[in-house]
Design a protein around this motif. Structure first.
Motif, short mmCIF file in Angstrom:
data_model
loop_
_atom_site.label_atom_id
_atom_site.label_comp_id
_atom_site.label_asym_id
_atom_site.label_seq_id
_atom_site.Cartn_x
_atom_site.Cartn_y
_atom_site.Cartn_z
N GLU A 238 0.83 -1.21 0.00
CA GLU A 238 0.00 0.00 0.00
C GLU A 238 0.87 1.26 0.00
N THR A 239 1.94 1.25 0.79
CA THR A 239 2.82 2.42 0.87
C THR A 239 3.52 2.68 -0.46
N VAL A 240 4.05 1.63 -1.08
CA VAL A 240 4.74 1.79 -2.36
C VAL A 240 3.76 2.25 -3.44
N GLU A 241 2.58 1.66 -3.49
CA GLU A 241 1.59 2.03 -4.50
C GLU A 241 1.17 3.50 -4.32
N HIS A 242 1.11 3.93 -3.07
CA HIS A 242 0.77 5.34 -2.82
C HIS A 242 1.87 6.26 -3.37
N ASN A 243 3.11 5.88 -3.19
CA ASN A 243 4.23 6.74 -3.60
C ASN A 243 4.42 6.78 -5.12
N VAL A 244 3.86 5.78 -5.83
CA VAL A 244 3.97 5.79 -7.30
C VAL A 244 3.38 7.07 -7.88
N ASP A 245 2.27 7.53 -7.29
CA ASP A 245 1.59 8.72 -7.80
C ASP A 245 2.19 10.03 -7.31
N GLU A 246 3.21 9.93 -6.46
CA GLU A 246 3.80 11.14 -5.91
C GLU A 246 5.03 11.63 -6.70
N ILE A 247 5.36 10.98 -7.83
CA ILE A 247 6.56 11.33 -8.61
C ILE A 247 6.13 11.71 -10.04
N GLU A 248 6.64 12.86 -10.53
CA GLU A 248 6.37 13.33 -11.88
C GLU A 248 7.68 13.86 -12.52
N PHE A 249 7.67 13.91 -13.85
CA PHE A 249 8.85 14.41 -14.59
C PHE A 249 8.51 15.77 -15.20
N TYR A 250 9.42 16.75 -15.00
CA TYR A 250 9.26 18.09 -15.57
C TYR A 250 10.49 18.39 -16.43
N GLU B 42 9.61 7.16 5.00
CA GLU B 42 9.51 6.11 6.02
C GLU B 42 8.25 6.35 6.82
N ILE B 43 7.44 5.31 6.93
CA ILE B 43 6.25 5.34 7.78
C ILE B 43 5.98 3.93 8.26
N ASN B 44 5.74 3.79 9.57
CA ASN B 44 5.52 2.46 10.17
C ASN B 44 6.65 1.51 9.82
N GLN B 45 7.88 2.09 9.78
CA GLN B 45 9.11 1.32 9.50
C GLN B 45 9.12 0.75 8.08
N VAL B 46 8.29 1.30 7.17
CA VAL B 46 8.35 0.94 5.76
C VAL B 46 9.18 2.04 5.06
#
Length: 468
Positions: free
Chosen positions: A47-59, A91-95
């Motif tokens: 869940e944490t990794v899938e959430h972070n996928v949408d937090e990165i963009e290229f400019y 890092e969240i919940n040691q992930v």
């Protein structure tokens, strides 16, 4: 266990069973809990990794003023910038989540075991497991496919130790609470057992008092209820009632037998004393011997009747059963008894064909003989006796009716008692066991005896048997 009381034994077995169940439950909780926690850790990693996928963009370009004012992070990449949203979870919940190149080198984020994971190839959307020292880690990779992000991967890492910490916390809490709960349950079970077994103690005390005091009229009282113990108490009370009735009957039987034997014995002794004290003629000796013989035969008959009666009451194996042709048996007995013609009484017999019953021929013949003899004894001069055998639905009816002197209403309930004789003026020929024997023989064959009578009109005895 035989040395302990029932209360202690029940408590011990309950304690052993409870400890066993709690121990099994404890290990099952640890096992299942570990599985659940590890699955939760893996799900949280994904869940944490899938959430972070949408937090990165290229400019391709970024305004300097925007760079200064933005809370996001910008990293130079392939002639442009990688914009990492401020919601990116390093890092969240040691992930731990890191942004990596295809060769495993770190671009952004955190990875506490970067050296160990460098040798692990990327596998998109798959959870992998590696060892780092003595610790096991889960790895989850996602390949970035947005425009400008080709060749980049998101790698999440989490240690399974996180689950072990939670599991150890559960284990410590369980080890404190479960023994306490087991102890409370055992103490509670011991107290409940005492309350539950109290009626049994009352049963034991009451039975001991009855046994020591020989008071069979005393009853066990454990209050009202419908459970097994109350039913047991009821059965004990019924048993004591039957025993009391039996002892009372035996006392009465002994008293009656002693009374009945006393008279002939007194006559015999008197005749012997008289013959020995005074010399008599041959004729007088002969008369004395005749009296002694007559009284001896009366005693022998009484004793034999008493023995037969006892055997019947005890359901002795002496009396075997077999299919009986009652039609022939009743006709034969009536034919023989008709020859007596005492007081010029006429005996007639009417039987239905093919009436059968499973029973004992000797006893059944005695039942009928006793009834007919009784009718002769209490019959009138030139009277009649009517014997009838027939069936009605599923029952067999044997009736002996006479037009004799009859029986008073007050005596109807007493005539089946042992040694009871309604008309004392006619007791010489009988022992007083005839009708008692009739009732016992009827019971032996699963039947009942009923009587109807009116003084001066006659009596009617009806034996009812169930068809086999």
């Amino acid at each position: 266990m035989k040395r302990f009381s029932i209360r202690t034994t029940i408590t011990l077995w309950f304690s052993v069973a409870l400890i066993l169940v709690v121990s099994i439950t404890y290990f099952m909780v640890l096992f299942v809990g570990d599985q659940v926690i590890q699955k939760t850790i893996r799900d949280n990693l994904i869940e944490t990794v899938e959430h972070n996928v949408d937090e990165i963009e290229f400019y391709k370009r970024v305004d300097d003023a925007a760079l200064a004012q933005s809370l996001d992070h910008y990293v130079k990449w392939d002639g442009g910038y990688l914009g990492v949203d401020d919601d990116f979870l390093d890092e969240i919940n040691q992930v731990y989540t890191s942004l990596c190149k295809a060769d495993g080198s770190l671009v952004y984020g955190e990875n506490p075991i970067a050296k160990e994971t460098a040798a692990v190839g990327f596998r998109n959307a798959t959870v992998q497991q590696i060892k780092a020292g003595n610790t096991t880690y889960y790895i989850f990779d996602r390949k970035l496919t947005q425009e400008g992000l080709e060749g980049l991967w998101l790698r999440g890492v989490v240690s399974e130790v996180q689950g072990s910490i939670q599991l150890n916390s559960i284990a410590r809490t369980s080890l404190i609470l479960l023994p306490f709960l087991v102890l409370v349950a055992i103490i509670g079970g011991y107290l409940i057992t005492k309350r539950m077994l109290k009626p049994i103690q009352n049963l034991s005390d009451a039975a001991a008092q009855i046994g020591q005091g020989s008071d069979l009229k005393k009853r066990i009282d454990i209050g009202e209820g419908k459970d097994e113990l109350h039913r047991l108490a009821d059965q004990f009370n019924k048993m004591f009632g039957r025993l009391d009735n039996a002892f009372q009957a035996e006392r009465q039987f002994t008293s009656d037998a002693s009374h009945e034997l006393r008279t002939p014995m007194s006559v015999i002794l008197a005749q012997c004393e008289m013959s020995l004290e005074h010399e008599q003629s041959p004729e007088e000796y002969q008369d004395a011997l005749n009296v002694i013989e007559r009284q001896g035969k009366k005693m022998a008959k009484l004793i034999n009747d008493m023995l037969d009666f006892t055997r019947l009451e005890l359901k002795s194996d002496r009396y075997t059963t077999e299919p009986l042709d009652l039609t022939k048996l009743v006709s034969s007995v009536c034919e023989d008894m008709a020859l007596i013609r005492e007081n010029n009484i006429t005996l007639t017999c009417e039987t239905q064909e093919n009436v059968t019953l499973l029973g004992n021929a000797q006893l059944f013949a005695r039942l009928l003989t006793n009834l007919i003899s009784n009718a002769y004894r209490y019959g009138k001069e030139n009277g009649h006796i009517f014997v009838t055998l027939k069936t009605e639905q599923d029952k067999i009816l044997l009736t002996v009716e006479d037009d004799g002197i009859g029986i008073a209403k007050d005596d109807l309930e007493k005539i089946f008692r042992r040694f009871y004789q309604a008309d004392n003026s006619r007791t010489g020929a009988g022992t007083g066991l005839g009708l008692s024997m009739v009732r016992e023989i009827a019971k032996f064959h699963g039947g009942e005896v009923f009587v109807e009578s009116e003084l001066g009109v006659g009596s009617k005895f009806t034996c009812v048997f169930q068809k086999n």
